[in-house]
Design a protein around this motif. Structure first.
Motif, PDB file in Angstrom:
ATOM      1  N   ALA A  42       0.830  -1.208   0.000  1.00 43.62           N
ATOM      2  CA  ALA A  42       0.000   0.000   0.000  1.00 43.62           C
ATOM      3  C   ALA A  42       0.865   1.259   0.000  1.00 43.62           C
ATOM      4  O   ALA A  42       0.640   2.198  -0.793  1.00 43.62           O
ATOM      5  CB  ALA A  42      -0.937  -0.013   1.202  1.00 43.62           C
ATOM      6  N   LEU A  43       1.883   1.296   0.893  1.00 47.15           N
ATOM      7  CA  LEU A  43       2.749   2.468   0.947  1.00 47.15           C
ATOM      8  C   LEU A  43       3.579   2.610  -0.322  1.00 47.15           C
ATOM      9  O   LEU A  43       3.842   3.717  -0.796  1.00 47.15           O
ATOM     10  CB  LEU A  43       3.662   2.385   2.175  1.00 47.15           C
ATOM     11  CG  LEU A  43       3.000   2.665   3.539  1.00 47.15           C
ATOM     12  CD1 LEU A  43       4.006   2.488   4.655  1.00 47.15           C
ATOM     13  CD2 LEU A  43       2.436   4.086   3.562  1.00 47.15           C
ATOM     14  N   ALA A  44       4.007   1.488  -0.880  1.00 49.75           N
ATOM     15  CA  ALA A  44       4.802   1.540  -2.110  1.00 49.75           C
ATOM     16  C   ALA A  44       3.974   2.116  -3.261  1.00 49.75           C
ATOM     17  O   ALA A  44       4.451   2.949  -4.040  1.00 49.75           O
ATOM     18  CB  ALA A  44       5.321   0.150  -2.466  1.00 49.75           C
ATOM     19  N   LEU A  45       2.734   1.676  -3.346  1.00 51.81           N
ATOM     20  CA  LEU A  45       1.861   2.214  -4.395  1.00 51.81           C
ATOM     21  C   LEU A  45       1.584   3.698  -4.160  1.00 51.81           C
ATOM     22  O   LEU A  45       1.507   4.491  -5.108  1.00 51.81           O
ATOM     23  CB  LEU A  45       0.547   1.419  -4.436  1.00 51.81           C
ATOM     24  CG  LEU A  45       0.677  -0.051  -4.892  1.00 51.81           C
ATOM     25  CD1 LEU A  45      -0.671  -0.748  -4.791  1.00 51.81           C
ATOM     26  CD2 LEU A  45       1.205  -0.113  -6.331  1.00 51.81           C
ATOM     27  N   ILE A 109      10.616   3.352   1.915  1.00 53.41           N
ATOM     28  CA  ILE A 109       9.263   3.679   1.454  1.00 53.41           C
ATOM     29  C   ILE A 109       8.599   4.662   2.403  1.00 53.41           C
ATOM     30  O   ILE A 109       7.896   5.606   1.976  1.00 53.41           O
ATOM     31  CB  ILE A 109       8.419   2.399   1.316  1.00 53.41           C
ATOM     32  CG1 ILE A 109       8.986   1.505   0.203  1.00 53.41           C
ATOM     33  CG2 ILE A 109       6.966   2.731   1.023  1.00 53.41           C
ATOM     34  CD1 ILE A 109       8.285   0.167   0.077  1.00 53.41           C
ATOM     35  N   ALA A 110       8.807   4.483   3.732  1.00 51.78           N
ATOM     36  CA  ALA A 110       8.189   5.370   4.719  1.00 51.78           C
ATOM     37  C   ALA A 110       8.682   6.798   4.563  1.00 51.78           C
ATOM     38  O   ALA A 110       7.896   7.764   4.570  1.00 51.78           O
ATOM     39  CB  ALA A 110       8.485   4.854   6.127  1.00 51.78           C
ATOM     40  N   TRP A 126       3.118  11.211   9.006  1.00 53.55           N
ATOM     41  CA  TRP A 126       4.039  10.529   9.931  1.00 53.55           C
ATOM     42  C   TRP A 126       3.601   9.091  10.210  1.00 53.55           C
ATOM     43  O   TRP A 126       4.398   8.274  10.692  1.00 53.55           O
ATOM     44  CB  TRP A 126       4.113  11.313  11.248  1.00 53.55           C
ATOM     45  CG  TRP A 126       4.948  12.542  11.143  1.00 53.55           C
ATOM     46  CD1 TRP A 126       4.525  13.802  10.862  1.00 53.55           C
ATOM     47  CD2 TRP A 126       6.348  12.612  11.316  1.00 53.55           C
ATOM     48  NE1 TRP A 126       5.557  14.689  10.825  1.00 53.55           N
ATOM     49  CE2 TRP A 126       6.715  13.973  11.119  1.00 53.55           C
ATOM     50  CE3 TRP A 126       7.353  11.700  11.618  1.00 53.55           C
ATOM     51  CZ2 TRP A 126       8.021  14.415  11.209  1.00 53.55           C
ATOM     52  CZ3 TRP A 126       8.649  12.141  11.714  1.00 53.55           C
ATOM     53  CH2 TRP A 126       8.989  13.473  11.499  1.00 53.55           C
ATOM     54  N   LEU A 127       2.353   8.771   9.933  1.00 58.59           N
ATOM     55  CA  LEU A 127       1.900   7.397  10.173  1.00 58.59           C
ATOM     56  C   LEU A 127       2.622   6.400   9.268  1.00 58.59           C
ATOM     57  O   LEU A 127       2.569   5.193   9.485  1.00 58.59           O
ATOM     58  CB  LEU A 127       0.385   7.297   9.960  1.00 58.59           C
ATOM     59  CG  LEU A 127      -0.486   8.009  10.998  1.00 58.59           C
ATOM     60  CD1 LEU A 127      -1.962   7.885  10.622  1.00 58.59           C
ATOM     61  CD2 LEU A 127      -0.236   7.418  12.370  1.00 58.59           C
ATOM     62  N   ALA A 128       3.291   6.917   8.230  1.00 54.88           N
ATOM     63  CA  ALA A 128       4.080   6.018   7.385  1.00 54.88           C
ATOM     64  C   ALA A 128       5.184   5.343   8.187  1.00 54.88           C
ATOM     65  O   ALA A 128       5.696   4.283   7.813  1.00 54.88           O
ATOM     66  CB  ALA A 128       4.668   6.785   6.207  1.00 54.88           C
TER      67      ALA A 128
END
Length: 544
Positions: A42-45, A109-110, A126-128
């Motif tokens: 999800a984060l990568a996308l 990624i984050a 920041w939730l990443a």
């Protein structure tokens, strides 16, 4: 018979419990990895989408390298995450529970995701941090998770501060406030989730270890049960049980016994490096419980004696019912620590199996003893204790079949009827017992003395017991002298004569015929006034 089926069922149950515990631990680890894989994708996308939307624009070489680094990390994250999820859907193990490469990818990624969503204006960016921080905390530990969070925070601040324009102080204050918010939004839930998850994993790991140890103990108990079932005596069962107790983790085990209210005494002992142990008396006299007891809690002198013998704890359990005349108990001692709960349970299970085998062995021994007693009564004369007529004939037939050459001495007392008439049957019985004793004392190795009935006796003697027939003749005459010696029968001094007929076995002569020849020779001797007489065939051999 040992309940082997019950043992197998218990082993299977323990094995299933261990396997189930193992599955739960694996399930937690792989479910966690799968969850992080979903978050990674999800984060990568999100990062890829953000980069595409923002475009490259006019970027310096350093900015382009950083952008492509984030793009590469996002691409690897998508591929890696999808690969894990694909394996998960096919029930393929996900592998290493501490994927440092995955943590590194998630960290890149984050940072990229926070920059793309512009954390300065969107604090929720920041939730990443949640993915790599929680991933590290759950799979590695809280402290490594905190270090990852600190490192990512410093890296992000450095990137943001290096690109700020205008009021740097205001922007810095904004980022500091966002950092404090991030501490509460990320660190708090991460710590709670981490502690709870790791606590459960540790508990399940402990349960699996205990289950594995119990399965091993059950295997040892099953092996011991099979070994005990092969023992032919009750004492052998106790020896095997004591030895097996040491294999369960105890440093010393012994079996103590007592009869009635007598003091306990040690019957057998096995140890693993403990040369000496507490005396058998270190067991409460009113030990009537069938369950296992702690010796140090049930005996006032136990703590001091345990200290004297460098032992930490001791347990005892009865082997048989306390109502029996002979009582048995197993004691097991631990040296460097208190006995574990699993060891105590295993010891109790071992004794439960041993009780059945021990009870069966005692019953078999008692049955064998009773059978031997009955056989002895069947084969021997009740008054004199000598072999009876049927046992004499059976033994003689067996010796002849084995090829042994036997000499038969047939004895008949002279004057016995008069003794009975004068002094009564009690005196007669006493005289028969005295004659039987004298006849038994005269027997040589391989010989058998018997009573044929009334006042008739017989002796089966191997001819090879004498170097010559002349020595056999001398033996018969000494026997005549011994039997004819004066005796005191039921308070009466009496003297009995004896007539002895001797017959030697020859080819073609059976047991009955050989006894008949000796009987005939005895009657010839009796008509001649007593003494020793050989049968015609035997006399011819003696003369030659």
């Amino acid at each position: 018979m040992v309940p082997v089926m019950v043992t197998k069922q218990r082993r299977a149950a323990r094995a299933r419990a261990s396997a189930q515990t193992n599955v739960e631990i694996i399930s937690i680890s792989e479910t966690t990895l799968a969850a992080f894989a979903v978050a990674r994708v999800a984060l990568a996308l999100l990062l890829l989408g953000g980069v595409i939307v923002r475009g490259s624009g006019d970027q310096s070489l350093d900015e382009a390298l950083v952008t492509w680094l984030f793009i590469a990390a996002a691409a690897v994250g998508v591929v890696h995450g999808m690969y894990l999820l694909w394996n998960r859907s096919r029930n393929i193990p996900l592998g290493n529970p501490t994927p440092w490469i995955a943590i590194l990818i998630d960290s890149l990624i984050a940072i990229g995701s926070m920059i793309v969503v512009d954390a300065e204006s969107t604090p929720l960016g920041w939730l990443a941090l949640l993915v790599p921080v929680v991933e590290t905390a759950v799979l590695v530990g809280v402290i490594p998770g905190a270090l990852v969070w600190l490192g990512l925070s410093i890296a992000f601040l450095s990137l943001r501060l290096s690109g700020l324009e205008g009021d740097v102080g205001s922007s810095t204050l904004s980022l500091a406030i966002q950092q404090v918010v991030a501490v509460f939004l990320v660190s708090g839930p991460a710590a709670l989730l981490t502690d709870g998850t790791r606590h459960r994993i540790n508990n399940l790991a402990d349960a699996r270890r205990d289950a594995d140890q119990m399965v091993d103990r059950l295997r040892r108990i099953a092996d011991s049960a099979r070994a005990m079932s092969k023992e032919t005596s009750a004492e052998g069962v106790l020896m095997e049980m004591s030895s097996s107790a040491v294999t369960l983790g105890f440093e010393r085990a012994d079996v103590v016994t007592r009869t009635g209210d007598e003091p306990w005494r040690q019957l057998c002992v096995h140890s693993n490096g403990v040369e000496a142990g507490p005396p058998a008396s270190l067991l409460t006299e009113d030990f009537t419980s069938d369950g296992i007891i702690s010796i140090e809690e049930s005996h006032a002198d136990a703590p001091q004696l345990l200290h004297d013998y460098n032992l930490s704890s001791g347990h005892a359990i009865r082997i048989n019912d306390s109502s029996g005349a002979d009582q048995y108990a197993l004691r097991a001692w631990s040296r460097h620590r208190a006995a574990l709960e699993g060891e105590v349970r295993a010891l109790e299970l071992l004794v439960n199996h041993a009780r059945e085998v021990f009870r069966t062995s005692r019953l078999l021994e008692e049955a064998q003893s009773h059978a031997d007693q009955l056989l002895n009564e069947v084969r021997h004369d009740g008054l004199t204790g000598l072999a009876n007529r049927s046992f004499v004939l059976e033994t003689l037939e067996q010796r002849i079949a084995e090829g042994a050459r036997m000499a038969i001495l047939f004895l008949d007392l002279d004057g016995f009827k008069e003794l009975n008439d004068s002094y009564g049957h009690r005196a007669g019985d006493a005289a028969l017992q005295i004659v039987a004793g004298r006849l038994s004392d005269a027997m040589r190795s391989g010989s058998l003395a018997g009573r044929m009935g009334g006042d008739e006796f017989i002796a089966l003697i191997p001819v090879t017991a004498f170097e010559s027939l002349e020595l056999l003749d001398q033996f018969a005459k000494k026997l005549e002298t011994s039997v004819s010696a004066p005796m005191v029968a039921f308070g009466n001094e009496v003297t009995l004569g004896v007539s002895i007929g001797v017959a030697l076995h020859a080819p073609g002569i059976g047991a009955d015929q050989l006894i008949s020849l000796a009987d005939t020779a005895m009657y010839v001797a009796k008509r001649s006034g007593g003494g020793v007489r050989f049968s015609d065939q035997s006399a011819t051999e003696l003369a030659s």
